[in-house]
Enzyme design. Sequence first.
Site, PDB file in Angstrom:
ATOM      1  CG  ASP A   1     -47.281 -14.576  -1.414  1.00  0.00           C
ATOM      2  OD1 ASP A   1     -48.517 -14.511  -1.566  1.00  0.00           O
ATOM      3  OD2 ASP A   1     -46.470 -14.158  -2.255  1.00  0.00           O
TER       4      ASP A   1
ATOM      5  CG  ASP B   1     -51.204 -11.445  -6.315  1.00  0.00           C
ATOM      6  OD1 ASP B   1     -51.738 -10.397  -6.722  1.00  0.00           O
ATOM      7  OD2 ASP B   1     -50.233 -11.962  -6.874  1.00  0.00           O
TER       8      ASP B   1
HETATM    9  N1  GLY Z   1     -48.796 -14.171  -6.320  1.00  0.00           N
HETATM   10  C1  GLY Z   1     -47.848 -14.027  -7.355  1.00  0.00           C
HETATM   11  C2  GLY Z   1     -48.304 -14.573  -8.637  1.00  0.00           C
HETATM   12  O1  GLY Z   1     -49.447 -14.915  -8.813  1.00  0.00           O
HETATM   13  O2  GLY Z   1     -47.454 -14.687  -9.513  1.00  0.00           O
END
Ligand code: GLY
Length: 384
Positions: A106, A163
């Site tokens: 992330d 994601d």
């Molecule tokens: N990337 C984590 C979520 O979308 O909760």
Amino acid sequence: MNLCEKNQQWLDDVWAKLQTKMSAEVDRIGDKIPYVPEDGVYKKDMSTGNDKKEGSDLYWWTNGFWPGMLWQMYNATGDERYKKAAEGVEEKFDALLAEAIGLHHDVGFMWLHTAVADFRKTGCEKSKIRGLHAANILAGRYNPDGKFIRAWNGDRIGWIIIDCMMNIPLLYWAYEQTGDPRYKQIAMHHADTAMEKIVRADGSSNHIVALDPDTGDVVDYPPCQGYDPKGSWSRGQAWAIYGFALSYKHTGKQEYLDTAKKVAHYFLANVAQSGNIPLVDFRAPAEPVMYDTTAAACAACGMLEIAQHVPEFEKALYENGAINMMKATMEKFCNWDPNYDSILGGGTEAYHAKPSGIEVPIIYGDYFMIEFILRLMDKDLFVW
Ligand code: GLY
């Protein structure tokens, strides 16, 4: 974008309310880092945690979204209060780059909306270095045999998640800045693997797939943020729509646009079954009815991105689909009271989240809603 008169009036009205709301919020919040409000107040500042573990306060994956909102508002209004507060958060992140423990895939969400946004808007050299540092951390997570960027830390060595399609734009940006093709190669290998192993033939997407870290073969579909591994978690579908559209924008590889369109068609067909507001999981049992507005906001931005790359006669499907969904979602869930922290309610962290994470305002819902509104007005700052 050319909008019909009715949509233009709606947009003008939203923009007026958004400016009032954000002006009040930046004065109250400044460079603190909000996540989810309690009783309409951002009581917790995510920048105050210091235990340096994955998932703890300053490391939390959503911490770039408030500064992202600030850069978007600065770009649209020129109001220096937004810039100053965004710069404050960007500096706080330096402690993370110095220690690195706890950072994971992330870093894209965190540095694209802080340092990279700053660099794109102001040309700040220090911000560029920060962005490249974060890109190196992301590139260092690449598994060359499996051809994917691993998710999270600890023992999840072979995990790939949908994601991450939203994090790899950091690598495309690093390629643009340095000319080093390795950044782009890693991003495209990851996107290719995601296309082959995460997205399903019917246009839905898995959330998590466990791969053998030595071969890249699929070994498992672990429990995820949707109803179950066979489910269709709506925010995951949204990450796929926007993520593949962005990979197309950066590379011109046709299969990425086709994949984004395929998932968008699936999303629009499903959202039409629930009043144009996405359920948390499109394949969950009929009861309980649980919405996730953050999926609507992210998917809507992705659909506007797709609309930029299709022939004129195809654009309306994506633009109208996005606008109708956001009008329905915002009508039901927005709170425009300037004294109330957060705007878009109805966001859900995960299908099986605690009640405090179900149908609540979550900071990334506000970020994507603002980006969506500014995209419609051609006033957005491209951060991806
Ligand atoms: N990337 C984590 C979520 O979308 O909760």
